[in-house]
Design an enzyme around this catalytic site. Sequence first.
Site, PDB file in Angstrom:
ATOM      1  N   ARG A 166      40.342  42.942  39.290  1.00 13.42           N
ATOM      2  CA  ARG A 166      39.339  42.195  38.822  1.00 13.42           C
ATOM      3  C   ARG A 166      39.447  41.640  37.351  1.00 13.42           C
ATOM      4  NH1 ARG A 166      38.838  43.371  43.522  1.00 13.42           N
ATOM      5  NH2 ARG A 166      37.317  44.391  44.816  1.00 13.42           N
ATOM      6  N   SER A 239      29.703  43.088  44.719  1.00 18.88           N
ATOM      7  CA  SER A 239      29.904  44.506  43.958  1.00 18.88           C
ATOM      8  C   SER A 239      29.073  44.325  42.376  1.00 18.88           C
ATOM      9  CB  SER A 239      31.004  45.053  44.071  1.00 18.88           C
ATOM     10  OG  SER A 239      31.743  45.075  45.198  1.00 18.88           O
ATOM     11  N   GLU A 335      30.667  43.775  36.843  1.00 12.12           N
ATOM     12  CA  GLU A 335      31.593  42.781  37.285  1.00 12.12           C
ATOM     13  C   GLU A 335      30.990  41.221  37.181  1.00 12.12           C
ATOM     14  OE1 GLU A 335      33.977  43.599  41.035  1.00 12.12           O
ATOM     15  OE2 GLU A 335      33.215  41.593  41.569  1.00 12.12           O
TER      16      GLU A 335
HETATM   17  P1  FAD Z   1      30.885  31.447  40.264  1.00  9.55           P
HETATM   18  O1  FAD Z   1      30.362  32.808  40.273  1.00  9.55           O
HETATM   19  O2  FAD Z   1      30.570  30.152  40.173  1.00  9.55           O
HETATM   20  O3  FAD Z   1      31.720  31.670  38.561  1.00  9.55           O
HETATM   21  C1  FAD Z   1      32.530  32.983  38.133  1.00  9.55           C
HETATM   22  C2  FAD Z   1      33.104  32.669  37.180  1.00  9.55           C
HETATM   23  O4  FAD Z   1      34.161  31.822  36.947  1.00  9.55           O
HETATM   24  C3  FAD Z   1      32.233  32.268  35.790  1.00  9.55           C
HETATM   25  O5  FAD Z   1      32.486  32.677  34.603  1.00  9.55           O
HETATM   26  C4  FAD Z   1      32.578  30.691  35.893  1.00  9.55           C
HETATM   27  O6  FAD Z   1      32.412  30.110  34.408  1.00  9.55           O
HETATM   28  C5  FAD Z   1      33.920  30.849  36.113  1.00  9.55           C
HETATM   29  N1  FAD Z   1      34.481  29.625  37.128  1.00  9.55           N
HETATM   30  C6  FAD Z   1      34.019  29.198  38.189  1.00  9.55           C
HETATM   31  N2  FAD Z   1      34.591  28.059  38.718  1.00  9.55           N
HETATM   32  C7  FAD Z   1      35.731  27.949  37.551  1.00  9.55           C
HETATM   33  C8  FAD Z   1      36.950  26.844  37.327  1.00  9.55           C
HETATM   34  N3  FAD Z   1      37.161  26.108  38.339  1.00  9.55           N
HETATM   35  N4  FAD Z   1      37.605  27.087  36.213  1.00  9.55           N
HETATM   36  C9  FAD Z   1      37.411  27.862  35.369  1.00  9.55           C
HETATM   37  N5  FAD Z   1      36.273  29.039  35.338  1.00  9.55           N
HETATM   38  C10 FAD Z   1      35.529  28.828  36.219  1.00  9.55           C
HETATM   39  N6  FAD Z   1      34.749  39.469  44.831  1.00  9.55           N
HETATM   40  C11 FAD Z   1      36.157  39.869  45.122  1.00  9.55           C
HETATM   41  O7  FAD Z   1      36.636  39.959  44.192  1.00  9.55           O
HETATM   42  N7  FAD Z   1      36.018  40.510  46.337  1.00  9.55           N
HETATM   43  C12 FAD Z   1      35.092  40.717  47.082  1.00  9.55           C
HETATM   44  O8  FAD Z   1      35.203  41.171  48.463  1.00  9.55           O
HETATM   45  C13 FAD Z   1      33.838  40.027  47.005  1.00  9.55           C
HETATM   46  N8  FAD Z   1      32.830  39.915  47.740  1.00  9.55           N
HETATM   47  C14 FAD Z   1      31.751  39.423  47.815  1.00  9.55           C
HETATM   48  C15 FAD Z   1      30.739  39.418  48.573  1.00  9.55           C
HETATM   49  C16 FAD Z   1      29.407  38.902  48.312  1.00  9.55           C
HETATM   50  C17 FAD Z   1      28.409  39.076  49.387  1.00  9.55           C
HETATM   51  C18 FAD Z   1      29.121  38.180  47.060  1.00  9.55           C
HETATM   52  C19 FAD Z   1      27.897  37.494  46.704  1.00  9.55           C
HETATM   53  C20 FAD Z   1      30.157  38.203  46.060  1.00  9.55           C
HETATM   54  C21 FAD Z   1      31.415  38.653  46.315  1.00  9.55           C
HETATM   55  N9  FAD Z   1      32.434  38.539  45.341  1.00  9.55           N
HETATM   56  C22 FAD Z   1      33.713  39.342  45.878  1.00  9.55           C
HETATM   57  C23 FAD Z   1      32.386  38.032  44.123  1.00  9.55           C
HETATM   58  C24 FAD Z   1      32.471  36.552  44.157  1.00  9.55           C
HETATM   59  O9  FAD Z   1      32.489  35.852  45.558  1.00  9.55           O
HETATM   60  C25 FAD Z   1      33.742  36.009  43.714  1.00  9.55           C
HETATM   61  O10 FAD Z   1      34.002  36.463  42.322  1.00  9.55           O
HETATM   62  C26 FAD Z   1      34.246  34.630  43.506  1.00  9.55           C
HETATM   63  O11 FAD Z   1      35.606  34.325  43.565  1.00  9.55           O
HETATM   64  C27 FAD Z   1      33.332  33.720  42.839  1.00  9.55           C
HETATM   65  O12 FAD Z   1      33.612  32.546  43.084  1.00  9.55           O
HETATM   66  P2  FAD Z   1      32.360  31.420  42.491  1.00  9.55           P
HETATM   67  O13 FAD Z   1      32.860  30.121  42.869  1.00  9.55           O
HETATM   68  O14 FAD Z   1      31.117  31.741  43.151  1.00  9.55           O
HETATM   69  O15 FAD Z   1      32.269  31.710  41.050  1.00  9.55           O
HETATM   70  P1  NAP Z   2      34.708  50.603  51.086  1.00 10.54           P
HETATM   71  O1  NAP Z   2      35.674  50.374  52.261  1.00 10.54           O
HETATM   72  O2  NAP Z   2      33.573  51.397  51.507  1.00 10.54           O
HETATM   73  O3  NAP Z   2      35.403  51.390  50.079  1.00 10.54           O
HETATM   74  C1  NAP Z   2      34.698  51.985  48.893  1.00 10.54           C
HETATM   75  C2  NAP Z   2      35.682  51.731  47.781  1.00 10.54           C
HETATM   76  O4  NAP Z   2      36.809  52.596  48.013  1.00 10.54           O
HETATM   77  C3  NAP Z   2      36.139  50.292  47.730  1.00 10.54           C
HETATM   78  O5  NAP Z   2      35.559  49.797  46.558  1.00 10.54           O
HETATM   79  C4  NAP Z   2      37.582  50.131  47.605  1.00 10.54           C
HETATM   80  O6  NAP Z   2      38.187  49.853  46.296  1.00 10.54           O
HETATM   81  C5  NAP Z   2      38.036  51.884  47.464  1.00 10.54           C
HETATM   82  N1  NAP Z   2      39.075  52.011  48.914  1.00 10.54           N
HETATM   83  C6  NAP Z   2      38.662  52.105  50.108  1.00 10.54           C
HETATM   84  N2  NAP Z   2      39.705  52.511  50.823  1.00 10.54           N
HETATM   85  C7  NAP Z   2      41.072  52.395  49.949  1.00 10.54           C
HETATM   86  C8  NAP Z   2      42.342  52.578  50.042  1.00 10.54           C
HETATM   87  N3  NAP Z   2      42.911  52.737  51.224  1.00 10.54           N
HETATM   88  N4  NAP Z   2      42.953  52.586  48.842  1.00 10.54           N
HETATM   89  C9  NAP Z   2      42.174  52.373  47.721  1.00 10.54           C
HETATM   90  N5  NAP Z   2      40.933  52.030  47.455  1.00 10.54           N
HETATM   91  C10 NAP Z   2      40.324  52.299  48.583  1.00 10.54           C
HETATM   92  O7  NAP Z   2      34.463  49.298  50.233  1.00 10.54           O
HETATM   93  P2  NAP Z   2      33.483  48.085  50.753  1.00 10.54           P
HETATM   94  O8  NAP Z   2      32.337  47.978  49.603  1.00 10.54           O
HETATM   95  O9  NAP Z   2      33.092  47.930  51.956  1.00 10.54           O
HETATM   96  O10 NAP Z   2      34.282  46.690  50.285  1.00 10.54           O
HETATM   97  C11 NAP Z   2      35.474  46.648  51.035  1.00 10.54           C
HETATM   98  C12 NAP Z   2      36.259  45.562  50.629  1.00 10.54           C
HETATM   99  O11 NAP Z   2      35.877  44.588  50.112  1.00 10.54           O
HETATM  100  C13 NAP Z   2      36.746  46.124  48.957  1.00 10.54           C
HETATM  101  O12 NAP Z   2      38.356  46.189  48.787  1.00 10.54           O
HETATM  102  C14 NAP Z   2      35.932  45.751  48.091  1.00 10.54           C
HETATM  103  O13 NAP Z   2      36.602  45.782  46.675  1.00 10.54           O
HETATM  104  C15 NAP Z   2      35.682  44.420  48.584  1.00 10.54           C
HETATM  105  N6  NAP Z   2      34.427  44.024  48.072  1.00 10.54           N
HETATM  106  C16 NAP Z   2      34.230  43.518  46.966  1.00 10.54           C
HETATM  107  C17 NAP Z   2      33.036  42.860  46.563  1.00 10.54           C
HETATM  108  C18 NAP Z   2      32.920  42.249  45.181  1.00 10.54           C
HETATM  109  O14 NAP Z   2      31.985  41.611  44.793  1.00 10.54           O
HETATM  110  N7  NAP Z   2      33.828  42.453  44.245  1.00 10.54           N
HETATM  111  C19 NAP Z   2      31.899  42.655  47.264  1.00 10.54           C
HETATM  112  C20 NAP Z   2      32.174  43.334  48.506  1.00 10.54           C
HETATM  113  C21 NAP Z   2      33.484  43.951  48.963  1.00 10.54           C
HETATM  114  P3  NAP Z   2      38.621  48.415  46.002  1.00 10.54           P
HETATM  115  O15 NAP Z   2      37.208  47.669  45.966  1.00 10.54           O
HETATM  116  O16 NAP Z   2      39.286  48.594  44.514  1.00 10.54           O
HETATM  117  O17 NAP Z   2      39.302  47.841  46.913  1.00 10.54           O
END
Ligand code: FAD
Ligand code: NAP
Length: 339
Positions: A166, A239, A335
């Site tokens: 991340r 998250s 995050e």
């Molecule tokens: P924004 O929220 O608009 O911006 C995020 C940051 O990036 C800000 O600092 C902004 O200034 C900067 N930014 C945006 N665009 C640019 C650009 N073109 N150049 C430079 N800087 C820029 N994230 C995960 O990693 N894994 C997941 O599984 C995941 N699941 C999610 C599920 C849900 C329901 C939600 C709501 C979010 C989730 N996220 C997840 C978080 C998010 O969706 C991601 O981080 C996504 O990449 C953000 O994209 P955005 O365009 O909405 O960015």
């Molecule tokens: P989950 O499957 O309930 O698992 C809980 C946590 O355990 C996750 O955060 C994941 O870490 C870790 N995990 C599970 N299985 C693993 C494995 N085999 N090896 C290593 N780590 C493991 O998680 P969830 O909330 O439903 O999300 C599913 C996936 O979507 C995850 O990868 C999560 O990161 C991603 N997600 C991200 C966001 C966001 O906003 N960043 C939002 C929703 C979902 P990791 O998170 O490091 O993978």
Amino acid sequence: MSLQLQREVSLKPFNTFGVDVRARLFAEAHSDADVRQALACAVEQGVPLLVIGGGSNLLLTADIPALVLRMATRGIRILSDDGRRVVIEAEAGEPWHPFVQHTLAQGLSGLENLSLIPGTVGAAPMQNIGAYGVEIKDVFAGLTALDRQTGELRDFSLDECNFAYRDSLFKQQPGRWLILRVRFALSRVEHLHLEYGPVRQRLTEQGVDQPTATDVSRAICSIRNEKLPDPAVLGNAGSFFKNPLVSAAQVARLKTQYPDLVAYAQPDGQMKLAAGWLIERAGWKGFREADAGVHKAQALVLVNYGEATGLQLLNLAQRIQKDISERFQVELEMEPNRY
Ligand code: FAD
Ligand code: NAP
């Protein structure tokens, strides 16, 4: 078409938390020329420029005294194809999930585990988005960014992006790099990642024993739809906390008190704790105060039931951090990007 500048615009429709703050100035960029015009405009008006994509990783805690530029550039093109490996480039404003679906429809695999993540292509490298055992660094082939300090374009290779869990160079140097387009190396030969969480089990439940990348994408979409709140229905930014990395010794100590603690070994010897498990164990799951709460089904997700302010959400997050620190001696890092 030149840049359309608006004043005092509510950002409620432009952040998935649905927090109602105003931007002093607002514009959408449909081209590189718009981006450059917006930068010049911000200088002229004496305000900073804040670039956003889909607003799905933002926590807005006050009105934004800046020019907020929403990336709306579009375009997807194949740069090379040797019959096995395909390099595909997308403009920053392309919505992420439809881009993933487009690659799958072209018979390209690599992005299927990242299905249904909200946001844009341009923001994906910011935190090296990841899910179900895949991060964009695994399929990254380069990007082009504008250096806001010099106005020059620069191409970044994988090694230059400092991708980590991340995290990236672009997150470490906030406000410097404006990502214009991103390249991915995808494959016509499928190498699927099924060993994470419930992916394989869901495929079995769906009666799929020889899955394709499209099957994996479908399975992941169905898991996510069940588990995560849809921001269109309930405001959230996914998250809210990163999973903390701690030492094996700390995990061993915690396990004496919490034998069912969830921890995953990392390649560097550290252990990753599931932040959601800690928050749930501390009793926060389903907590609500005014319109700010912790989601009922997933303790890692903070939610806005309607009129929560960014400060109320921040305050709740800080209370959770303090409680987790006191109970488990583990520090949770937020995050979403805060403004
Ligand atoms: P924004 O929220 O608009 O911006 C995020 C940051 O990036 C800000 O600092 C902004 O200034 C900067 N930014 C945006 N665009 C640019 C650009 N073109 N150049 C430079 N800087 C820029 N994230 C995960 O990693 N894994 C997941 O599984 C995941 N699941 C999610 C599920 C849900 C329901 C939600 C709501 C979010 C989730 N996220 C997840 C978080 C998010 O969706 C991601 O981080 C996504 O990449 C953000 O994209 P955005 O365009 O909405 O960015
Ligand atoms: P989950 O499957 O309930 O698992 C809980 C946590 O355990 C996750 O955060 C994941 O870490 C870790 N995990 C599970 N299985 C693993 C494995 N085999 N090896 C290593 N780590 C493991 O998680 P969830 O909330 O439903 O999300 C599913 C996936 O979507 C995850 O990868 C999560 O990161 C991603 N997600 C991200 C966001 C966001 O906003 N960043 C939002 C929703 C979902 P990791 O998170 O490091 O993978």
